[in-house]
Motif scaffolding. Structure first.
Motif, PDB file in Angstrom:
ATOM      1  N   ASP A  16       9.671  -6.870 -16.894  1.00 54.04           N
ATOM      2  CA  ASP A  16      10.241  -5.840 -17.744  1.00 54.04           C
ATOM      3  C   ASP A  16       9.615  -5.981 -19.127  1.00 54.04           C
ATOM      4  OD1 ASP A  16      11.964  -3.698 -18.210  1.00 54.04           O
ATOM      5  OD2 ASP A  16      13.610  -4.981 -18.849  1.00 54.04           O
ATOM      6  N   THR A  48      13.936  -6.784 -12.353  1.00 54.51           N
ATOM      7  CA  THR A  48      12.888  -6.658 -13.365  1.00 54.51           C
ATOM      8  C   THR A  48      13.271  -7.575 -14.520  1.00 54.51           C
ATOM      9  OG1 THR A  48      11.463  -5.177 -14.600  1.00 54.51           O
ATOM     10  CG2 THR A  48      13.797  -4.506 -14.475  1.00 54.51           C
ATOM     11  N   ALA A  61      18.176  -4.323 -13.639  1.00 49.48           N
ATOM     12  CA  ALA A  61      17.474  -4.240 -14.929  1.00 49.48           C
ATOM     13  C   ALA A  61      18.382  -4.719 -16.049  1.00 49.48           C
ATOM     14  CB  ALA A  61      17.025  -2.804 -15.179  1.00 49.48           C
ATOM     15  N   SER A  62      17.801  -4.809 -17.242  1.00 44.90           N
ATOM     16  CA  SER A  62      18.523  -5.354 -18.399  1.00 44.90           C
ATOM     17  C   SER A  62      19.013  -6.772 -18.075  1.00 44.90           C
ATOM     18  CB  SER A  62      19.683  -4.418 -18.782  1.00 44.90           C
ATOM     19  OG  SER A  62      20.351  -4.844 -19.932  1.00 44.90           O
ATOM     20  N   LYS A  80       9.880   7.029 -14.486  1.00 49.38           N
ATOM     21  CA  LYS A  80      11.220   6.603 -14.861  1.00 49.38           C
ATOM     22  C   LYS A  80      11.929   7.771 -15.535  1.00 49.38           C
ATOM     23  CE  LYS A  80      12.881   2.091 -16.340  1.00 49.38           C
ATOM     24  NZ  LYS A  80      12.745   1.059 -17.365  1.00 49.38           N
ATOM     25  N   LEU A  83      10.115  -0.826 -25.126  1.00 52.37           N
ATOM     26  CA  LEU A  83       9.151  -1.890 -24.804  1.00 52.37           C
ATOM     27  C   LEU A  83       7.736  -1.486 -25.204  1.00 52.37           C
ATOM     28  CD1 LEU A  83      10.517  -2.941 -21.274  1.00 52.37           C
ATOM     29  CD2 LEU A  83      10.664  -4.270 -23.394  1.00 52.37           C
ATOM     30  N   ARG A  96      23.443  -4.699 -20.444  1.00 45.17           N
ATOM     31  CA  ARG A  96      24.128  -3.758 -21.351  1.00 45.17           C
ATOM     32  C   ARG A  96      25.578  -3.538 -20.927  1.00 45.17           C
ATOM     33  NH1 ARG A  96      19.597   0.606 -23.447  1.00 45.17           N
ATOM     34  NH2 ARG A  96      17.902  -0.913 -23.494  1.00 45.17           N
ATOM     35  N   PHE A 135      21.710  -1.279 -15.330  1.00 45.78           N
ATOM     36  CA  PHE A 135      21.428  -2.122 -16.516  1.00 45.78           C
ATOM     37  C   PHE A 135      22.542  -3.151 -16.671  1.00 45.78           C
ATOM     38  CE2 PHE A 135      18.407   0.231 -19.640  1.00 45.78           C
ATOM     39  CZ  PHE A 135      17.553   0.554 -18.602  1.00 45.78           C
ATOM     40  N   ARG A 139      19.132 -10.593 -18.687  1.00 39.42           N
ATOM     41  CA  ARG A 139      19.066 -11.337 -19.953  1.00 39.42           C
ATOM     42  C   ARG A 139      18.873 -12.842 -19.784  1.00 39.42           C
ATOM     43  NH1 ARG A 139      22.214  -7.821 -23.264  1.00 39.42           N
ATOM     44  NH2 ARG A 139      21.112  -5.845 -23.112  1.00 39.42           N
ATOM     45  N   ASN A 181       9.688   0.906 -20.826  1.00 38.42           N
ATOM     46  CA  ASN A 181      10.514   1.984 -21.387  1.00 38.42           C
ATOM     47  C   ASN A 181       9.992   2.230 -22.806  1.00 38.42           C
ATOM     48  OD1 ASN A 181      11.852   0.189 -23.242  1.00 38.42           O
ATOM     49  ND2 ASN A 181      13.245  -0.441 -21.617  1.00 38.42           N
ATOM     50  N   THR A 188       8.140  -2.731 -15.085  1.00 34.39           N
ATOM     51  CA  THR A 188       8.907  -1.602 -15.628  1.00 34.39           C
ATOM     52  C   THR A 188       8.702  -1.580 -17.142  1.00 34.39           C
ATOM     53  OG1 THR A 188      10.889  -2.986 -15.740  1.00 34.39           O
ATOM     54  CG2 THR A 188      10.678  -1.553 -13.823  1.00 34.39           C
TER      55      THR A 188
END
Ligand code: G3P
Length: 214
Positions: free
Chosen positions: A6, A183, A163-164, A83, A31, A132, A129, A166, A28, A26
């Motif tokens: 990611d 990711t 995703a997201s 995406k 990023l 988040r 995500f 941490r 965004n 991935t």
């Protein structure tokens, strides 16, 4: 569970892609902004570094322009996945792109309902995500586990990208939950090979080896 990176940092991706650990990437807009380069510069480079899917995000928030952007982005390379944010216009765009054979990754997904709609619209991937959700006091890993269950129950072929992410606890938890893909940001990926007992064990082996040859 497959591992995606990611990040949009080409140097970091090259390092891990060479190890054969990372299958896809991935990105965004946030990023991409961190790299100081444009999406048009970075995505072609990334798409050459990995064999698997590279998600590039549309900027438009209306269906027609999302579809236009997507059609341009897929010209970059055969491994580009579009995406699309999980909004009503985005779901319309996913449906159109799916009929054109363009792969999509529905992003910014925070609920089971959103995940079901993305899958029914024909998304190739859907990205819950988790970090988040944790940030607002909701269990992000549970959403992934629930999605795995629901997709299995209803025979939905859309793949789940956790995703997201941490931390390593997130990676372990989504692996156990049955996510198809995680990711992972570079800082977390770098931590994954390490364990204090591995370091301590290796130190002892080297000491014992040195003592044995004296
Ligand atoms: O893949 C989505 C991811 O980039 C979002 O992560 O840490 O900004 O919530 P984060």
């Amino acid at each position: 569970m497959k591992i995606f990176m990611d990040t949009a940092d080409v140097t970091e991706i090259a390092e891990f892609a060479n190890l054969g650990i990372v299958y896809g990437v991935t990105t965004n807009p946030s990023l991409i902004a961190k790299t100081g380069k444009s999406q048009a510069e970075v995505i072609p480079e990334i798409s050459k570094l990995v064999e698997g899917p590279v998600s590039a995000e549309v900027i438009a928030i209306d269906c027609d322009n999302m579809v236009k952007e997507a059609r341009e982005l897929v010209k970059i390379s055969s491994n580009i996945v579009i995406k699309i944010p999980c909004i009503p216009e985005g779901l319309k765009a996913v449906k159109i792109l799916t009929t054109e054979g363009i792969q999509t990754n529905v992003t910014l997904v925070f609920s089971l309902s959103q995940a079901l709609l993305a899958a029914r619209a024909g998304a190739t991937y859907v990205s819950p995500f988790i970090g988040r959700l944790d940030d607002i006091g909701v269990d992000g890993v549970k959403l992934v586990a629930d999605m795995v269950k629901v997709f299995k129950t209803y025979g939905l072929s859309t793949e789940i990208i956790a995703a997201s992410v941490r931390n390593m606890a997130h990676v372990d938890a989504v692996m156990l939950a049955g996510a198809h893909i995680a990711t992972i940001p570079t800082n977390v990926l770098k931590e994954m090979p390490n364990h204090q007992l591995t370091d301590a064990g290796l130190k002892k082996y080297l000491e014992d080896y040195q003592n044995s040859i004296k």
